[in-house]
Design a protein around this motif. Structure first.
Motif, mmCIF file in Angstrom:
data_model
loop_
_atom_site.group_PDB
_atom_site.id
_atom_site.type_symbol
_atom_site.label_atom_id
_atom_site.label_comp_id
_atom_site.label_asym_id
_atom_site.label_seq_id
_atom_site.Cartn_x
_atom_site.Cartn_y
_atom_site.Cartn_z
ATOM 1 N N UNK A 158 0.829 -1.205 0.000
ATOM 2 C CA UNK A 158 0.000 0.000 0.000
ATOM 3 C C UNK A 158 0.869 1.262 0.000
ATOM 4 N N UNK A 159 1.955 1.229 0.777
ATOM 5 C CA UNK A 159 2.824 2.414 0.822
ATOM 6 C C UNK A 159 3.493 2.653 -0.534
ATOM 7 N N UNK A 160 3.786 1.564 -1.258
ATOM 8 C CA UNK A 160 4.455 1.720 -2.565
ATOM 9 C C UNK A 160 3.523 2.421 -3.548
ATOM 10 N N UNK A 161 2.232 2.104 -3.474
ATOM 11 C CA UNK A 161 1.285 2.771 -4.385
ATOM 12 C C UNK A 161 1.174 4.251 -4.010
ATOM 13 N N UNK A 162 1.059 4.498 -2.691
ATOM 14 C CA UNK A 162 0.997 5.893 -2.204
ATOM 15 C C UNK A 162 2.209 6.696 -2.679
ATOM 16 N N UNK A 163 3.365 6.066 -2.653
ATOM 17 C CA UNK A 163 4.599 6.786 -2.961
ATOM 18 C C UNK A 163 4.707 7.178 -4.433
ATOM 19 N N UNK A 164 3.896 6.547 -5.279
ATOM 20 C CA UNK A 164 3.911 6.905 -6.697
ATOM 21 C C UNK A 164 3.527 8.373 -6.852
ATOM 22 N N UNK A 165 2.440 8.760 -6.168
ATOM 23 C CA UNK A 165 1.990 10.152 -6.252
ATOM 24 C C UNK A 165 3.081 11.069 -5.726
ATOM 25 N N UNK A 166 3.702 10.626 -4.615
ATOM 26 C CA UNK A 166 4.742 11.469 -4.016
ATOM 27 C C UNK A 166 5.885 11.699 -5.013
ATOM 28 N N UNK A 167 6.340 10.619 -5.646
ATOM 29 C CA UNK A 167 7.504 10.754 -6.529
ATOM 30 C C UNK A 167 7.206 11.533 -7.789
ATOM 31 N N UNK A 168 6.048 11.283 -8.398
ATOM 32 C CA UNK A 168 5.841 11.887 -9.713
ATOM 33 C C UNK A 168 5.333 13.310 -9.604
ATOM 34 N N UNK A 169 4.860 13.681 -8.401
ATOM 35 C CA UNK A 169 4.158 14.936 -8.283
ATOM 36 C C UNK A 169 4.665 15.780 -7.120
ATOM 37 N N UNK A 170 4.545 15.198 -5.905
ATOM 38 C CA UNK A 170 4.724 16.033 -4.724
ATOM 39 C C UNK A 170 6.167 16.445 -4.483
ATOM 40 N N UNK A 171 7.150 15.648 -4.960
ATOM 41 C CA UNK A 171 8.547 16.023 -4.692
ATOM 42 C C UNK A 171 8.899 17.388 -5.289
ATOM 43 N N UNK A 172 8.082 17.837 -6.257
ATOM 44 C CA UNK A 172 8.374 19.127 -6.881
ATOM 45 C C UNK A 172 7.677 20.276 -6.139
ATOM 46 N N UNK A 173 6.938 19.952 -5.093
ATOM 47 C CA UNK A 173 6.112 20.938 -4.413
ATOM 48 C C UNK A 173 6.885 21.524 -3.219
ATOM 49 N N UNK A 174 6.940 22.846 -3.131
ATOM 50 C CA UNK A 174 7.772 23.456 -2.088
ATOM 51 C C UNK A 174 7.236 23.148 -0.677
ATOM 52 N N UNK A 175 5.905 22.998 -0.536
ATOM 53 C CA UNK A 175 5.342 22.669 0.784
ATOM 54 C C UNK A 175 5.782 21.264 1.224
ATOM 55 N N UNK A 176 5.841 20.372 0.248
ATOM 56 C CA UNK A 176 6.279 19.011 0.542
ATOM 57 C C UNK A 176 7.727 19.043 1.025
#
Ligand SMILES: Cc1cc2nc3c(=O)[nH]c(=O)nc-3n(C[C@H](O)[C@H](O)[C@H](O)COP(=O)(O)OP(=O)(O)OC[C@H]3O[C@@H](n4cnc5c(N)ncnc54)[C@H](O)[C@@H]3O)c2cc1C
Length: 455
Positions: A358-376
């Protein structure tokens, strides 16, 4: 010849099979391995499955247990953090951990596989290449083996059988016929393709060596991991269908235009982009869950065969290696009492493999999207500050998964509590200096108990 309970037949000499063979031989068992592919040490394997893997603490622990870590060290390149590439070519580095020891390690899948197979054979395992397991008799425990060259099939008495035959496991396929066998497989709508950034003229890396490079672009992403020969193994993740998908990028012009607009800094670095894009297959990514994991005390599934996960936490191999050490630990405790060992193994592991899936699926969003977000990125800094002050209480989820052997299920549940704490603490601030430490103290002591960190 050893009695059947001490003879183990492993199906698959991928990454888990040979490591498990070594751990079993070290405990006095005789091990034979059947592998459907030809021996990659003699026949060049074609591209297709990710060329590189990120090896982290759980995998290293298993290699240590097998006595192999020292020899693997010269195959790895430590990656200290993520290097994010914006469309404009700006670079942002974000460390993975709190210090220089908290790194993940890039390793070539083929070199790791070869080193493991060499070591397994040195320990006394026999690996039969070009021999596919074509069936398993749930009643007699015999396996049907097909010679991939001649097509000839034979039935073999197999002792205890362990299916390490990956996400399309032949042993698992037979288990579908068991009464009340639960099985789910879920494919992502995204596929992946391998690409390469070659080494520079003097064999040097053309991007920062000690980083995992990411080009996060919302619904698609490119990543690159360093190899010891100066190249980078890249993986392009795209939807299978729709706009900007594998289905829509079918001509050289479309692919070039896509790369020039989304990943412009990579174009000069990939002179063979077109060749690789069109020659390499598009892979699918699947999450597999099933139960039971075993057929009485006679057969067991392990690794991707029983819990394939998507690659976005870099844990599939690490988790499989942890399966191997967990099984070895149970054998140390109970000996060859296979029904008990297999039952406890499933009990110990499944809750954790479900959690990392489950965490691996969640992390997809994090890697492709959220890592570029300054709040993240800001929240990541706050996490590290909290960890520095409360090392036994607040360990970031990424660190629990990657730098520790804290059970995945604990990482998942504590991770969501910590996310809530972080959200509250970061709500109206932009600088770590403005953190309300009194509130942090209150929340952390109220919500979290001290963490047991396995050494
Ligand atoms: C794109 C991608 C990136 C990844 N990145 C990472 C990462 O960074 N870190 C990480 O930890 N994990 C990563 N993984 C996951 C990792 O690759 C797998 O978890 C790991 O390979 C599983 O090992 P295994 O031995 O269970 O299966 P496999 O490596 O798939 O090996 C199975 C073996 O069984 C053989 N076989 C199959 N069927 C039969 C049969 N019927 N008879 C005989 N032999 C058979 C196959 O030929 C193969 O050799 C990634 C996966 C992908 C797809």
């Amino acid at each position: 010849m050893k009695p059947a309970a001490e003879r183990i037949t492993l199906i698959g000499a991928g990454l888990n099979g040979p490591l498990l063979a070594i751990l079993l031989i070290q405990r006095g068992f005789a091990v034979e391995v059947y592998e459907r592919r030809a021996d990659m040490r003699r026949v060049h394997a074609s591209a297709g499955r990710s060329i590189n893997l990120a090896l982290s603490t759980r995998g290293i622990h298993a290699l240590r247990q097998a006595g192999l870590w020292e020899q693997m060290r010269n195959l790895i390149i430590p990656m200290r953090g993520r290097m994010m590439h914006s469309i404009a070519g700006e670079l942002t580095f974000q460390a993975y951990g709190k210090n220089e020891t908290e790194v993940i390690n890039s390793i070539s899948r083929a070199e790791l596989n070869i080193a493991l197979m060499n070591a397994a054979e040195e320990h006394g395992a026999t690996i039969h290449f070009g021999q596919r397991c074509a069936g398993y008799d749930l009643n007699t425990g015999a396996i049907r083996v097909r010679n991939e060259e001649t097509g000839e099939e034979t039935s073999q008495e197999a002792g205890v059988v362990i299916g390490c035959d990956g996400s399309a496991s032949a042993i698992r396929t037979e288990m579908l016929r068991l009464n009340r066998f639960n099985f789910s497989q879920r494919y992502l709508d995204y596929g992946y393709k391998e690409l390469t950034i070659p080494a520079g003229p003097s064999g040097e890396h053309l991007l920062e060596t000690h980083a995992l490079h990411i080009w996060p672009r919302g619904n698609h992403m490119l990543i690159a991991l360093p190899n010891i020969d100066g190249t980078f193994a890249c993986i392009l993740f795209l939807p299978f269908d729709g706009a900007d998908s594998f289905a829509s990028l079918t001509t050289q012009e479309q692919v070039m235009q896509f790369f020039q607009s989304r990943f412009p800094d990579t174009v000069p670095l990939m002179p063979q982009l077109m060749d690789h894009y069109f020659a390499n297959p598009t892979g699918a990514m699947v999450t597999i869950k099933c139960s039971p994991w075993h057929v009485e005390g006679r057969a067991l599934l392990l690794g991707d065969a029983v819990h394939a996960i998507v690659p976005f936490f870099g844990q599939g191999l690490n988790c499989g290696f942890e399966d191997c050490t967990s099984l070895a630990g149970l054998l140390d405790r109970h000996g060859a009492d296979w029904p008990r060992v297999f039952t406890e193994f499933e009990h110990e592991r499944k809750v954790n493999t479900d959690a990392i899936a489950d965490m691996a699926i969640e992390n997809f969003t994090e890697m492709r999207d959220r890592v570029a977000d300054s709040r993240f990125l800001f929240r990541k800094k706050v996490e590290l500050a909290l960890e520095a002050r409360y090392p036994q209480l607040f360990v970031p989820k990424y660190a629990m998964v990657t730098f520790h052997r804290i059970p995945y299920s604990v990482a998942l549940s504590r991770g969501s509590v910590q996310d809530r704490i972080l959200a509250e603490l970061c709500e109206s601030i932009d600088r770590v200096e403005d953190l309300d430490w009194d509130k942090a103290e209150r929340l952390i002591h109220r919500e979290l108990t001290p963490l047991e960190i396995p050494q």
